[in-house]
Each structure stands twice: as structure tokens, then as C-alpha cells.
Write a protein that holds these residues in place. Structure first.
Motif, PDB file in Angstrom:
ATOM      1  N   GLU A   1      -4.164  -2.642   1.863  1.00 11.55           N
ATOM      2  CA  GLU A   1      -4.391  -3.628   0.807  1.00 11.55           C
ATOM      3  C   GLU A   1      -4.221  -5.027   1.374  1.00 11.55           C
ATOM      4  O   GLU A   1      -3.456  -5.234   2.318  1.00 11.55           O
ATOM      5  CB  GLU A   1      -3.361  -3.461  -0.330  1.00 11.55           C
TER       6      GLU A   1
ATOM      7  N   PRO B   1       0.813  -1.220   0.000  1.00 12.97           N
ATOM      8  CA  PRO B   1       0.000   0.000   0.000  1.00 12.97           C
ATOM      9  C   PRO B   1       0.845   1.268   0.000  1.00 12.97           C
ATOM     10  O   PRO B   1       1.871   1.354   0.674  1.00 12.97           O
ATOM     11  CB  PRO B   1      -0.833  -0.112   1.270  1.00 12.97           C
TER      12      PRO B   1
ATOM     13  N   TRP C   1       5.016  -0.338   7.054  1.00 11.53           N
ATOM     14  CA  TRP C   1       3.637  -0.810   7.053  1.00 11.53           C
ATOM     15  C   TRP C   1       3.342  -1.574   8.334  1.00 11.53           C
ATOM     16  O   TRP C   1       4.236  -2.096   8.986  1.00 11.53           O
ATOM     17  CB  TRP C   1       3.390  -1.755   5.868  1.00 11.53           C
TER      18      TRP C   1
ATOM     19  N   ARG D   1      -3.132   4.203   2.439  1.00 11.04           N
ATOM     20  CA  ARG D   1      -3.916   3.087   1.900  1.00 11.04           C
ATOM     21  C   ARG D   1      -3.698   1.812   2.703  1.00 11.04           C
ATOM     22  O   ARG D   1      -2.717   1.678   3.428  1.00 11.04           O
ATOM     23  CB  ARG D   1      -3.502   2.799   0.454  1.00 11.04           C
TER      24      ARG D   1
ATOM     25  N   PHE E   1      -1.262  -1.904   6.082  1.00  6.87           N
ATOM     26  CA  PHE E   1      -1.585  -0.488   5.891  1.00  6.87           C
ATOM     27  C   PHE E   1      -0.328   0.343   6.079  1.00  6.87           C
ATOM     28  O   PHE E   1       0.577  -0.009   6.816  1.00  6.87           O
ATOM     29  CB  PHE E   1      -2.748  -0.004   6.762  1.00  6.87           C
ATOM     30  N   TRP E   2      -0.280   1.425   5.307  1.00  9.76           N
ATOM     31  CA  TRP E   2       0.885   2.304   5.266  1.00  9.76           C
ATOM     32  C   TRP E   2       0.999   3.074   6.571  1.00  9.76           C
ATOM     33  O   TRP E   2       0.016   3.651   7.046  1.00  9.76           O
ATOM     34  CB  TRP E   2       0.726   3.266   4.086  1.00  9.76           C
TER      35      TRP E   2
ATOM     36  N   GLU F   1     -13.205   3.804   1.010  1.00  9.02           N
ATOM     37  CA  GLU F   1     -12.882   2.426   1.368  1.00  9.02           C
ATOM     38  C   GLU F   1     -11.430   2.126   0.978  1.00  9.02           C
ATOM     39  O   GLU F   1     -10.997   2.454  -0.125  1.00  9.02           O
ATOM     40  CB  GLU F   1     -13.828   1.504   0.589  1.00  9.02           C
ATOM     41  N   GLY F   2     -10.679   1.563   1.912  1.00  7.14           N
ATOM     42  CA  GLY F   2      -9.278   1.221   1.639  1.00  7.14           C
ATOM     43  C   GLY F   2      -8.292   2.300   2.048  1.00  7.14           C
ATOM     44  O   GLY F   2      -7.093   2.152   1.828  1.00  7.14           O
ATOM     45  N   GLU F   3      -8.776   3.376   2.657  1.00  5.05           N
ATOM     46  CA  GLU F   3      -7.874   4.438   3.096  1.00  5.05           C
ATOM     47  C   GLU F   3      -7.579   4.311   4.587  1.00  5.05           C
ATOM     48  O   GLU F   3      -8.427   3.890   5.373  1.00  5.05           O
ATOM     49  CB  GLU F   3      -8.457   5.821   2.797  1.00  5.05           C
TER      50      GLU F   3
END
Length: 186
Positions: free
Chosen positions: A65, A59, A79, A63, A72-73, A139-141
Motif C-alpha cells: 500500500e 498493509p 514491512w 499486500r 509491503f508486508w 494488483e497490490g499483492e
């Protein structure tokens, strides 16, 4: 022989669930966590290895993933990885094996407490709780924010489901702030 009993971050034998209006705050203890920091000069190799671990690209800024292992970042070439504890109790070891010498990995499972906020009015609660513009989060943030003077991570899983990670040592204070915001907003 010791008879040890696992407890949640809030000290219970079962996860705590609180509801105010249309919003529910659920303590989520069943998560394994490990931090990953790419080593100098190994950033691209680490991102590639992390992508293989999560089954999704590493990510970028803000973000998250992957599934069932998600990342997540948290900073440049850093991460946090997350997975169900039941199937990934040894997530840090799995991450170390996958990333090898490209990154430093450390166990984080018992360092963080996760609370999920869900419901139709979750954004009203988050507006009182943290300085993020959560209405613009998709979504995904994921983002880092100060909540009740605590460094936390906020993840938008869906427009009506957000996860908040805060220090486990301050889980009681964070929970109190969340419930107070729920009662105040709704």
C-alpha cells in the motif's frame, strides 16, 4: 579526492534491460528501501505511524500500500518500505522519525536489487521462475518466494507488471535466472 561512480546491482553505469518475446526485464536501481519491525507491545502504534508515512493503511498479509512511499508486508508486524531514491534518499531516517520508538527501522537500499518484468506473457515467465501462483495474484499483492535458491519478494503491480526484489549480492544469479526463464518460456 576520490572520483566514485555509482554502479547498478549488475555492475553497469546504466540499468540493464533485456527483452524476450513480449516480456521485458528491467533493472530498477532508483529505489530507496527501509525495513520496519514493530516493537513488542507497540504493534498498533507502529501500524498507525506507518499508515501516516505511506498515506495508506499498513498493509496486511500479502499486500502492499501507499504512494510515493509504499510499504509491503514481510512478516507479522514487519514491512519493507519503498520510495523513489531521487526524492527519498533518506527513507530510513524518514521512517525512523515517523515511527519513533514504536518500531525498529533499518536501511535496506543497497541490500536488495529490483527487477521489473513487464509484458503480455509475463505470467508464463513467472511460472517457470518461482513456485507462486502468480496467475491468481492481483494488483497490490506481494509474496515471498524462493527464486533460483534466493529468498525474494514478488510484487504484482499490474497483471502485466511484476517487481522482483532479491539480494543485491546475488543480483547476477537472479538476473541470469530471470533471463533464462524468459528465453525458455517465450
Amino acid at each position: 579526492m576520490h572520483d566514485l561512480v555509482a554502479i547498478t546491482a549488475l555492475g553497469g553505469s546504466e540499468p540493464r534491460v533485456d527483452t524476450a518475446g513480449t516480456v521485458t526485464c528491467s533493472e530498477v536501481p532508483g529505489v530507496a528501501l527501509a525495513s520496519v519491525a514493530a516493537r513488542l507491545g507497540q504493534e498498533k502504534k507502529a501500524a498507525k505511524a506507518l499508515a501516516k508515512l505511506t498515506g495508506a493503511p499498513a498493509p496486511g498479509i500479502g499486500r502492499f500500500e501507499g504512494t510515493p512511499v509504499m510499504a509491503f508486508w514481510t512478516g507479522p508486524d514487519q514491512w519493507m518500505t519503498e520510495a523513489p531514491f531521487e526524492s527519498h534518499e533518506d527513507l530510513a531516517e524518514q521512517a525512523k522519525a515517523a515511527l519513533g520508538d514504536t518500531a525498529s527501522v533499518s536501511e535496506q537500499t543497497d541490500a536488495w536489487a529490483r527487477f521489473d518484468l513487464s509484458g503480455a506473457d509475463v505470467l508464463a515467465v513467472l511460472e517457470l521462475l518461482c513456485p507462486l501462483d502468480t496467475r491468481k495474484m492481483a494488483e497490490g499483492e506481494a509474496a515471498r518466494a524462493s527464486i533460483h535458491h534466493l529468498g525474494c519478494f514478488v510484487l504484482c503491480r499490474t497483471p502485466e507488471l511484476f517487481s522482483i526484489y532479491g539480494p543485491r549480492s546475488s543480483a547476477g544469479s537472479l538476473h541470469h535466472a530471470i533471463v533464462a526463464a524468459m528465453k525458455s518460456a517465450l
